[in-house]
Design a protein around this motif. Structure first.
Motif, PDB file in Angstrom:
ATOM      1  N   GLY A  23       0.792  -1.223   0.000  1.00 51.21           N
ATOM      2  CA  GLY A  23       0.000   0.000   0.000  1.00 51.21           C
ATOM      3  C   GLY A  23       0.822   1.270   0.000  1.00 51.21           C
ATOM      4  O   GLY A  23       0.271   2.364  -0.217  1.00 51.21           O
ATOM      5  N   ASN A  24       2.133   1.142   0.226  1.00 54.60           N
ATOM      6  CA  ASN A  24       3.001   2.322   0.292  1.00 54.60           C
ATOM      7  C   ASN A  24       3.983   2.417  -0.873  1.00 54.60           C
ATOM      8  O   ASN A  24       4.905   3.229  -0.834  1.00 54.60           O
ATOM      9  CB  ASN A  24       3.772   2.323   1.611  1.00 54.60           C
ATOM     10  CG  ASN A  24       2.853   2.416   2.814  1.00 54.60           C
ATOM     11  OD1 ASN A  24       2.018   3.303   2.886  1.00 54.60           O
ATOM     12  ND2 ASN A  24       2.984   1.482   3.742  1.00 54.60           N
TER      13      ASN A  24
ATOM     14  N   ALA B 113       7.203  -4.651   7.401  1.00 57.77           N
ATOM     15  CA  ALA B 113       6.257  -3.541   7.478  1.00 57.77           C
ATOM     16  C   ALA B 113       6.741  -2.468   8.448  1.00 57.77           C
ATOM     17  O   ALA B 113       6.366  -1.291   8.329  1.00 57.77           O
ATOM     18  CB  ALA B 113       4.882  -4.054   7.901  1.00 57.77           C
ATOM     19  N   LEU B 114       7.592  -2.856   9.391  1.00 59.62           N
ATOM     20  CA  LEU B 114       8.147  -1.915  10.356  1.00 59.62           C
ATOM     21  C   LEU B 114       9.531  -1.417   9.958  1.00 59.62           C
ATOM     22  O   LEU B 114      10.118  -0.585  10.663  1.00 59.62           O
ATOM     23  CB  LEU B 114       8.213  -2.568  11.741  1.00 59.62           C
ATOM     24  CG  LEU B 114       6.857  -2.835  12.398  1.00 59.62           C
ATOM     25  CD1 LEU B 114       7.026  -3.716  13.635  1.00 59.62           C
ATOM     26  CD2 LEU B 114       6.163  -1.529  12.768  1.00 59.62           C
TER      27      LEU B 114
END
Length: 326
Positions: free
Chosen positions: A252-253, A306-307
């Motif tokens: 999504g990014n 994701a982090l």
């Protein structure tokens, strides 16, 4: 600094406490990595005192616990870099400033973790004035280290440092002779939550003179050109083993930096990132061939990426001392 493929006493990790990584997804990923590593060697886990009950609920007696205040859980970067010498185990305490003073980062607590871990390990502390992280270096154990121009010479880390000054400090602290400079890291690593070019997501040494190289086959992904540029910077006489990126190229990014290079080599094993991707099996096969005699275990690393990192980023090996306890 020994190669990661040499025997370990243990692997150090840190637990993602509330406020840094809320929700079960990250905790499940960290716990899965800890349990996978524990199949091969002891795991020593640093836990913020506020999170000790949470950590024990997830891991029980599978790991050994050490309590200290934490800002986050990237042990590769906040912990010490272990080395060995005539007097036994040493631990390099780099300056840590939140990956170059990132606006979102806090590091007052993390800046103390390297010394705490070194003391728990019984290591001699080797101080350094250089801002650096364990994810920003990879050694072959025979005198060569891989670094990137955008980490050690990052104006947010070491403003004004020349190549010569960086190389001198790496020689003093790690005992290396040759420093190989890569131009940069992966594209996503320069976004808000990136490290600005850690090498441990693009290249690593399975053996001296051999590099496992992250390759992005998709010409539409910005890392397609980046990885070609990195390949061109490696010495001509090195053997290069391609480790293709997963087929999934976006989240999504935007374009992802999912990488199978970001694995941990353990005693008799390899704990590798998987992404529920069609290329997972191929990557595990390549790793098994690159590390003969070791069992390769895949762990879903999507929640860690994701982090901002992967399995190698949340672990830090403590080398065994020849003739000592292991």
């Amino acid at each position: 600094m020994p190669a990661e493929t040499e025997p370990h006493t243990c692997t150090w990790m840190a637990w993602p406490s509330s406020g840094y990584a809320d929700g079960d997804e990250a905790r499940r990923a960290w716990a899965s990595v800890a349990l996978a590593v524990a199949e091969f060697e002891p795991v020593r886990l640093v836990v913020d005192p506020s999170a000790i009950r949470d950590a024990t609920d997830w891991l029980g007696d599978a790991v050994e616990y050490f309590q200290a205040p934490l800002d986050d859980a990237w042990m590769r970067d906040i912990g010490p870099t272990f080395v060995v010498g005539p007097d036994g185990l040493g631990a390099v305490d780099w300056v840590f400033n939140g990956w170059g003073g990132q606006s979102w980062a806090t590091w007052e607590k993390d800046a103390r973790i390297a010394r705490r871990v070194a003391e728990w390990a019984g290591a001699t502390i080797i101080g350094s004035e250089m801002v650096n992280e364990g994810g920003g270096i990879h050694v072959d154990g025979r005198g060569t280290v891989l670094v990137t121009e955008t980490v050690q010479r990052d104006p947010g880390r070491n403003p004004g440092w020349t190549r010569g000054r960086v190389e001198g400090e790496l020689r003093r602290t790690l005992g290396v002779r040759e420093v190989v400079w890569l131009p940069r890291g992966l594209t996503r690593d320069y976004e808000e939550f990136g490290t600005r070019g850690h090498v441990d997501i693009v290249a690593t040494f399975p053996a001296p003179g051999t590099v496992l190289l992250h390759v992005q086959p998709d010409p539409g992904h910005p890392d397609h050109l980046v990885t070609a540029e990195i390949r061109a910077a490696l010495p001509d006489d090195w053997k290069i083993i391609d480790l293709p990126a997963p087929e999934g190229v976006e989240d999504g990014n935007g374009p992802v930096d999912h990488s199978y290079v970001n694995h941990l080599v353990c005693n008799a094993g390899v704990v590798a990132c998987t992404f529920d991707d069609p290329r997972d099996d191929q990557a595990l096969e390549i790793l098994a061939a690159a590390y003969p005699g070791r069992r390769v275990v895949g762990v879903d690393a999507r929640a860690i990426f994701a982090l901002g990192g992967g399995i190698h980023c949340i672990t830090q090996q403590e080398p065994a001392i020849p003739g000592g306890e292991s």
